[in-house]
Write an enzyme that holds these catalytic residues in place. Structure first.
Site, PDB file in Angstrom:
ATOM      1  N   LYS A  13       0.839  -1.209   0.000  1.00 55.80           N
ATOM      2  CA  LYS A  13       0.000   0.000   0.000  1.00 55.80           C
ATOM      3  C   LYS A  13       0.874   1.259   0.000  1.00 55.80           C
ATOM      4  O   LYS A  13       0.688   2.161  -0.821  1.00 55.80           O
ATOM      5  CB  LYS A  13      -0.931   0.013   1.236  1.00 55.80           C
ATOM      6  CG  LYS A  13      -1.839  -1.194   1.331  1.00 55.80           C
ATOM      7  CD  LYS A  13      -2.758  -1.139   2.546  1.00 55.80           C
ATOM      8  CE  LYS A  13      -2.055  -1.204   3.882  1.00 55.80           C
ATOM      9  NZ  LYS A  13      -1.413  -2.503   4.183  1.00 55.80           N
ATOM     10  N   ARG A  88      -9.907   0.739   8.369  1.00 51.89           N
ATOM     11  CA  ARG A  88      -9.393  -0.584   8.711  1.00 51.89           C
ATOM     12  C   ARG A  88     -10.401  -1.396   9.513  1.00 51.89           C
ATOM     13  O   ARG A  88     -10.107  -2.513   9.913  1.00 51.89           O
ATOM     14  CB  ARG A  88      -8.172  -0.372   9.593  1.00 51.89           C
ATOM     15  CG  ARG A  88      -6.907  -0.961   9.048  1.00 51.89           C
ATOM     16  CD  ARG A  88      -5.868  -0.688  10.111  1.00 51.89           C
ATOM     17  NE  ARG A  88      -4.631  -1.308   9.864  1.00 51.89           N
ATOM     18  CZ  ARG A  88      -3.650  -0.761   9.159  1.00 51.89           C
ATOM     19  NH1 ARG A  88      -3.798   0.397   8.573  1.00 51.89           N
ATOM     20  NH2 ARG A  88      -2.523  -1.392   9.041  1.00 51.89           N
ATOM     21  N   ARG A 127      11.683  -5.686   5.154  1.00 52.99           N
ATOM     22  CA  ARG A 127      11.448  -4.255   4.918  1.00 52.99           C
ATOM     23  C   ARG A 127      12.404  -3.397   5.741  1.00 52.99           C
ATOM     24  O   ARG A 127      12.703  -3.693   6.888  1.00 52.99           O
ATOM     25  CB  ARG A 127      10.011  -3.894   5.301  1.00 52.99           C
ATOM     26  CG  ARG A 127       9.777  -2.384   5.226  1.00 52.99           C
ATOM     27  CD  ARG A 127       8.337  -2.001   5.246  1.00 52.99           C
ATOM     28  NE  ARG A 127       7.630  -2.529   6.391  1.00 52.99           N
ATOM     29  CZ  ARG A 127       6.304  -2.500   6.509  1.00 52.99           C
ATOM     30  NH1 ARG A 127       5.570  -1.971   5.561  1.00 52.99           N
ATOM     31  NH2 ARG A 127       5.727  -2.996   7.569  1.00 52.99           N
ATOM     32  N   ARG A 160      11.049  -1.607  11.295  1.00 56.91           N
ATOM     33  CA  ARG A 160       9.949  -1.199  12.166  1.00 56.91           C
ATOM     34  C   ARG A 160       9.773  -2.192  13.311  1.00 56.91           C
ATOM     35  O   ARG A 160       9.902  -3.387  13.115  1.00 56.91           O
ATOM     36  CB  ARG A 160       8.642  -1.121  11.348  1.00 56.91           C
ATOM     37  CG  ARG A 160       8.449   0.199  10.637  1.00 56.91           C
ATOM     38  CD  ARG A 160       7.309   0.234   9.639  1.00 56.91           C
ATOM     39  NE  ARG A 160       6.059  -0.383  10.037  1.00 56.91           N
ATOM     40  CZ  ARG A 160       4.946  -0.387   9.295  1.00 56.91           C
ATOM     41  NH1 ARG A 160       4.934   0.236   8.114  1.00 56.91           N
ATOM     42  NH2 ARG A 160       3.864  -0.977   9.703  1.00 56.91           N
ATOM     43  N   ARG A 171      -0.467  -8.728  13.669  1.00 55.66           N
ATOM     44  CA  ARG A 171      -1.059  -7.847  12.639  1.00 55.66           C
ATOM     45  C   ARG A 171      -1.891  -8.654  11.650  1.00 55.66           C
ATOM     46  O   ARG A 171      -2.952  -8.214  11.221  1.00 55.66           O
ATOM     47  CB  ARG A 171       0.048  -7.072  11.910  1.00 55.66           C
ATOM     48  CG  ARG A 171       0.614  -5.951  12.766  1.00 55.66           C
ATOM     49  CD  ARG A 171       1.981  -5.541  12.295  1.00 55.66           C
ATOM     50  NE  ARG A 171       1.955  -4.909  10.985  1.00 55.66           N
ATOM     51  CZ  ARG A 171       3.014  -4.827  10.183  1.00 55.66           C
ATOM     52  NH1 ARG A 171       4.168  -5.371  10.543  1.00 55.66           N
ATOM     53  NH2 ARG A 171       2.909  -4.206   9.032  1.00 55.66           N
TER      54      ARG A 171
HETATM   55  P1  AP5 Z   1       4.824  -1.662   1.936  1.00 60.86           P
HETATM   56  O1  AP5 Z   1       4.529  -0.800   0.782  1.00 60.86           O
HETATM   57  O2  AP5 Z   1       5.584  -1.096   3.082  1.00 60.86           O
HETATM   58  O3  AP5 Z   1       3.503  -2.421   2.430  1.00 60.86           O
HETATM   59  P2  AP5 Z   1       2.203  -1.851   3.157  1.00 60.86           P
HETATM   60  O4  AP5 Z   1       1.019  -2.495   2.510  1.00 60.86           O
HETATM   61  O5  AP5 Z   1       2.244  -0.366   3.232  1.00 60.86           O
HETATM   62  O6  AP5 Z   1       2.413  -2.544   4.547  1.00 60.86           O
HETATM   63  P3  AP5 Z   1       2.356  -1.930   6.016  1.00 60.86           P
HETATM   64  O7  AP5 Z   1       3.064  -2.943   6.884  1.00 60.86           O
HETATM   65  O8  AP5 Z   1       2.828  -0.539   6.056  1.00 60.86           O
HETATM   66  O9  AP5 Z   1       0.860  -2.014   6.281  1.00 60.86           O
HETATM   67  P4  AP5 Z   1       0.187  -2.020   7.613  1.00 60.86           P
HETATM   68  O10 AP5 Z   1      -1.199  -1.862   7.168  1.00 60.86           O
HETATM   69  O11 AP5 Z   1       0.459  -3.197   8.470  1.00 60.86           O
HETATM   70  O12 AP5 Z   1       0.901  -0.819   8.415  1.00 60.86           O
HETATM   71  P5  AP5 Z   1       0.530   0.717   8.606  1.00 60.86           P
HETATM   72  O13 AP5 Z   1       1.763   1.494   8.604  1.00 60.86           O
HETATM   73  O14 AP5 Z   1      -0.578   1.105   7.708  1.00 60.86           O
HETATM   74  O15 AP5 Z   1       5.627  -2.945   1.364  1.00 60.86           O
HETATM   75  C1  AP5 Z   1       6.122  -3.951   2.238  1.00 60.86           C
HETATM   76  C2  AP5 Z   1       7.519  -4.390   1.780  1.00 60.86           C
HETATM   77  O16 AP5 Z   1       7.417  -5.068   0.534  1.00 60.86           O
HETATM   78  C3  AP5 Z   1       8.491  -3.239   1.558  1.00 60.86           C
HETATM   79  O17 AP5 Z   1       9.746  -3.651   1.996  1.00 60.86           O
HETATM   80  C4  AP5 Z   1       8.476  -3.031   0.043  1.00 60.86           C
HETATM   81  O18 AP5 Z   1       9.718  -2.541  -0.410  1.00 60.86           O
HETATM   82  C5  AP5 Z   1       8.197  -4.438  -0.477  1.00 60.86           C
HETATM   83  N1  AP5 Z   1       7.386  -4.491  -1.666  1.00 60.86           N
HETATM   84  C6  AP5 Z   1       6.244  -3.806  -1.905  1.00 60.86           C
HETATM   85  N2  AP5 Z   1       5.709  -4.147  -3.099  1.00 60.86           N
HETATM   86  C7  AP5 Z   1       6.526  -5.089  -3.613  1.00 60.86           C
HETATM   87  C8  AP5 Z   1       6.515  -5.861  -4.822  1.00 60.86           C
HETATM   88  N3  AP5 Z   1       5.547  -5.748  -5.734  1.00 60.86           N
HETATM   89  N4  AP5 Z   1       7.493  -6.755  -5.020  1.00 60.86           N
HETATM   90  C9  AP5 Z   1       8.459  -6.908  -4.114  1.00 60.86           C
HETATM   91  N5  AP5 Z   1       8.541  -6.219  -2.951  1.00 60.86           N
HETATM   92  C10 AP5 Z   1       7.580  -5.329  -2.701  1.00 60.86           C
HETATM   93  O19 AP5 Z   1      -0.051   0.691  10.075  1.00 60.86           O
HETATM   94  C11 AP5 Z   1       0.799   0.384  11.161  1.00 60.86           C
HETATM   95  C12 AP5 Z   1      -0.005   0.291  12.439  1.00 60.86           C
HETATM   96  O20 AP5 Z   1      -0.629   1.572  12.701  1.00 60.86           O
HETATM   97  C13 AP5 Z   1      -1.155  -0.710  12.437  1.00 60.86           C
HETATM   98  O21 AP5 Z   1      -0.738  -2.012  12.763  1.00 60.86           O
HETATM   99  C14 AP5 Z   1      -2.066  -0.097  13.508  1.00 60.86           C
HETATM  100  O22 AP5 Z   1      -1.588  -0.377  14.783  1.00 60.86           O
HETATM  101  C15 AP5 Z   1      -1.921   1.393  13.266  1.00 60.86           C
HETATM  102  N6  AP5 Z   1      -2.947   1.901  12.337  1.00 60.86           N
HETATM  103  C16 AP5 Z   1      -2.724   2.428  11.103  1.00 60.86           C
HETATM  104  N7  AP5 Z   1      -3.883   2.743  10.510  1.00 60.86           N
HETATM  105  C17 AP5 Z   1      -4.856   2.422  11.394  1.00 60.86           C
HETATM  106  C18 AP5 Z   1      -6.271   2.487  11.355  1.00 60.86           C
HETATM  107  N8  AP5 Z   1      -6.928   2.937  10.271  1.00 60.86           N
HETATM  108  N9  AP5 Z   1      -6.961   2.052  12.437  1.00 60.86           N
HETATM  109  C19 AP5 Z   1      -6.337   1.589  13.520  1.00 60.86           C
HETATM  110  N10 AP5 Z   1      -4.987   1.472  13.629  1.00 60.86           N
HETATM  111  C20 AP5 Z   1      -4.258   1.890  12.569  1.00 60.86           C
HETATM  112 MG    MG Z   2       2.551   1.014   4.794  1.00 59.68          MG
END
Ligand code: AP5
Ligand code: MG
Length: 216
Positions: A13, A88, A127, A160, A171
């Protein structure tokens, strides 16, 4: 152009949202990034968020919705936005609909990025994120030119807290129990588009670009 990117942790994402935001000129709004900024600055909100995030749990809905309400009210979001990681939960999705309708608008599309679990775990385990500018790399898939150093700003790359194995498992459990139901929520409203995110980054991006261009 009002979209949200849905999908499990590690689907890509954030990676794609950054590129889409640059190409289409609409802000990328990641609740995860906002929380991490607050955590870095050690604000009260940051301390609260950390107590949930580092364990792999979701931050409570009311806290998260308040942040998004404030952010969507800013001028730069008036012509569109790319939400990443919000909503979410079903209550968050319902409140987002209410919020946007209060602003006289609506969400166009929820893009569901799907990928197999083994791909996701491999991505999260490797990552690395820039401590300074937040750019995202992967030690194998998308390596920085110099190990441990951000290509974009020269900042230090780190893993992270919530990419530790136990937090990843939690998660994934949270995603299945609280977030996966959003696919049905948007599908029943005719607003869901599915995109394969388990393939090469450029291939997924090509599909996303077509969807975004269709919204212009
Ligand atoms: P990346 O792009 O970082 O993936 P992502 O989908 O953004 O994954 P996140 O871990 O950031 O999602 P998340 O939803 O768990 O965390 P968030 O920060 O939103 O890609 C991942 C890896 O793969 C990278 O190394 C990248 O280089 C690689 N990659 C990507 N595409 C690729 C491809 N095609 N081929 C090869 N490699 C690839 O949230 C964190 C925390 O915040 C949550 O756990 C929660 O506690 C809180 N939070 C955030 N939003 C909310 C909400 N709405 N409600 C409640 N709590 C929330
Ligand atoms: Mg992310």
């Amino acid at each position: 152009m009002r979209v949200t990117l849905l999908g499990p942790p590690g689907a890509g994402k954030g990676t794609h949202a950054v590129d889409l935001s640059r190409e289409f000129g609409v802000p990328h709004i990641s609740t995860g990034d906002i929380f991490r900024e607050e955590m870095k600055s050690e604000t009260e909100l940051g301390k609260l968020a950390r107590s949930y995030i580092d364990e792999g749990n979701l931050v409570p809905d009311d806290v998260t919705v308040d942040i998004v309400r404030g952010r969507l009210g800013k001028e730069d979001a008036s012509a569109g936005f790319i939400l990443d990681g919000f909503p979410r939960t079903i209550p968050q999705a319902e409140q987002l609909d209410g919020l946007l309708s209060g602003l006289g608008t609506a969400l166009d599309t929820a893009i569901y990025l799907f990928a197999p679990e083994e791909v996701i775990i491999q991505r999260l385990s490797g990552r690395r994120v820039c401590r300074n500018c937040g750019a995202v790399f992967h030690v194998v898939n998308i390596p920085p030119r110099r190990e441990g150093v951000c290509d974009r700003c020269g900042g230090e790359l780190y893993r992270r807290e919530d990419d530790a194995p136990e937090a990843i498992r939690q998660r994934m459990r949270q995603y299945e129990s609280k977030t996966a139901g959003l696919v049905g929520y948007y599908e029943s409203g005719g607003r869901l588009v599915r995109v394969d995110a388990g393939i090469a980054r450029q291939e997924t991006y090509r599909l996303l670009r077509e969807i975004m261009a269709g919204l212009r």
